[in-house]
Design an enzyme around this catalytic site. Structure first.
Site, short mmCIF file in Angstrom:
data_model
loop_
_atom_site.label_atom_id
_atom_site.label_comp_id
_atom_site.label_asym_id
_atom_site.label_seq_id
_atom_site.Cartn_x
_atom_site.Cartn_y
_atom_site.Cartn_z
N LYS A 51 4.95 1.71 0.32
CA LYS A 51 3.94 2.59 0.91
C LYS A 51 4.69 4.12 1.07
CE LYS A 51 -0.22 2.70 2.38
NZ LYS A 51 -1.58 1.82 1.48
N THR B 173 -11.80 0.10 -5.01
CA THR B 173 -11.57 -0.82 -3.59
C THR B 173 -12.80 -1.12 -2.95
OG1 THR B 173 -9.75 0.81 -3.14
CG2 THR B 173 -10.56 -0.27 -1.29
N1 GLU Z 1 -3.63 2.54 -0.83
C1 GLU Z 1 -4.25 1.51 -1.52
C2 GLU Z 1 -4.03 0.34 -0.72
O1 GLU Z 1 -3.74 0.58 0.35
C3 GLU Z 1 -4.04 1.50 -3.15
C4 GLU Z 1 -2.75 1.09 -3.65
C5 GLU Z 1 -2.41 1.45 -4.76
O2 GLU Z 1 -3.43 1.44 -5.57
O3 GLU Z 1 -1.21 1.19 -5.21
O4 GLU Z 1 -4.35 -0.80 -1.15
#
Ligand code: GLU
Length: 425
Positions: A117, A201
């Site tokens: 992250k 998502t």
């Molecule tokens: N930011 C998104 C999450 O928290 C996507 C992460 C990604 O696609 O690598 O799952």
């Protein structure tokens, strides 16, 4: 996702520290799996956290120094993966916790990644387009040594989008002196993005909501739904719910909320929202986010930020299904209260896994140089989300635990086993 302040002052008395609450669930999950002590030592914190400070030239000629982070939780399974958030409240502990959540998500969906992250402490709502471009590029220069298509693959998160990804990709390709689309996901289609990524998502949340409703003997058609947050994720969920025939009775942004028992005109609200998901400012009759969460509904979907459902309001949540689209919207105490009240809670690490699942598809397509149709992406996403949901639901029954702990048990297993095989523990 839009940004919400904490809904309750009492939340402060509760453990709302995302890192220590995450560690508590990881410890419990490892114990249930019968993993050795040393495994928790390995997994309680990221393997690497890089803090960077970098100067950015602002439009008025001044220079501002920004702070950013990139955390890599664990790479026993494969390269690390996870988004980059741009937000004034970003802290190192939050980014660490978010990297652990990414590991768990990848484990649940059986993706060949560990969690990562990133975050930049900034408020993009107060910055110009050109300033955000310089910020995005400078951040990539600062972290370039530890990221890469087979090392750590970033993606969008709160307040970052395909445009940020495009600038970051361009900067990385300049530094490495080769075209490297697999360095980052969530890119625009023309730069090697995947079909379906932007809505992924929300699509995953919808599949979980459908599965949860089915377990309750219902369908989404006619269900009263509240979506907190109207950004990258919330707005697409509201739209998908509306199109499915659900009655979206409430939505919110950082500044307030709208509630209408008869159902809101979602297409009209989508038309009027700005790029950060702000829309309630256009209305006089608004309520607060805190009030919204307690309004009558069947399905509640927090799609904003952390610590929104707490011990203070959990007893008064009227929904009997909660699907977490945001990361960490419910505290551990609130999770327990909801479980005791018989509320079916789909935890974040399962509910919002659709994003990283399609990010994985994007990376696979980049590596192959062969691109899939909308139908192909959707078919694979639906299969993957349903399998993930079933895996967690069955684990909850098998271990006799709530859905969050079950999700961690499933999510941590492959990583722990990989670490064992590698001889790390
Ligand atoms: N930011 C998104 C999450 O928290 C996507 C992460 C990604 O696609 O690598 O799952």
């Amino acid at each position: 996702m839009s940004i919400q302040g904490p809904v309750s002052e009492q939340a402060v008395a509760e453990n709302v520290d995302v890192l220590s609450s995450t560690q508590a669930v990881v410890a419990e999950a490892l114990q249930r799996l019968g993993m050795p002590e040393g495994m928790y030592e390995l997994l309680k914190e990221p393997l690497r956290v890089l803090t960077v400070r970098f100067p950015v030239r602002m439009d008025d000629g001044s220079v501002q120094v920004f702070t950013g982070y990139r955390a890599q939780h664990n790479d026993a399974v494969g390269p690390t993966k996870g988004g980059i958030r741009l937000h004034p409240d970003v802290t190192e502990d939050e980014i660490k916790a978010l990297s652990i959540w990414m590991s768990i998500k990848c484990g649940i969906a059986n993706l060949p990644y560990g969690g990562g992250k990133g975050g930049i402490v900034c408020d993009p709502r107060q910055m110009s387009f050109a300033e955000i471009e310089r910020l995005s590029r400078a951040y990539v220069r600062a972290i370039s040594q530890i990221v890469g298509p087979t090392k750590d693959i970033p993606a969008p998160d709160v307040f970052s989008n395909s445009q940020n990804m495009a600038w970051m990709l361009d900067e990385y390709s300049h530094i490495r002196e080769f075209d490297s689309p697999g360095f980052i996901t969530g890119k625009p289609l023309v730069l090697g993005g995947s079909r379906g990524r932007e809505r992924a998502t929300a699509r995953g949340v919808m599949i979980c909501a459908e599965e949860a409703a089915r377990l309750r003997g219902r369908t989404l058609d006619g269900a009263r739904v509240i979506v907190q947050g109207f950004g990258n994720v919330g707005s697409y969920i509201a739209q998908a719910m509306f199109e499915t025939g659900a009655r979206v009775v409430g939505i919110s942004d950082a500044y307030g909320a709208l509630y209408d028992e008869a159902g809101l005109d979602i297409p009209d609200l989508l038309e009027r929202r700005d790029s950060f998901g702000t829309v309630t400012k256009l209305f006089k009759q608004t309520i607060t986010n805190k009030e919204l969460l307690e309004k009558p509904c069947d399905i509640l979907i927090p799609a904003a930020i952390e610590n929104q459902i707490t011990q203070d309001n959990a007893p008064r949540i009227s929904a009997d299904i909660v699907v977490e689209a945001a990361n960490g919207p419910t505290t551990l105490t609130a999770t327990k209260i909801l479980a005791d009240r018989g509320v079916l809670l789909v935890p974040d690490v399962l509910g919002n896994a659709g994003g990283v699942i399609v990010s994985y598809f994007e990376w696979v397509q980049n590596n192959q140089g062969l691109y899939w149709t909308d139908e192909e992406v959707d078919r694979r996403l639906v299969d993957s989300m349903r399998a993930s949901f079933t895996g967690v639901y069955e684990a909850a029954h098998h271990y006799g635990v709530d859905m969050r702990l079950a999700a961690y048990i499933v999510g941590v297993r492959r990583m722990a086993e990989s670490a064992k095989w590698r001889g790390w523990v």
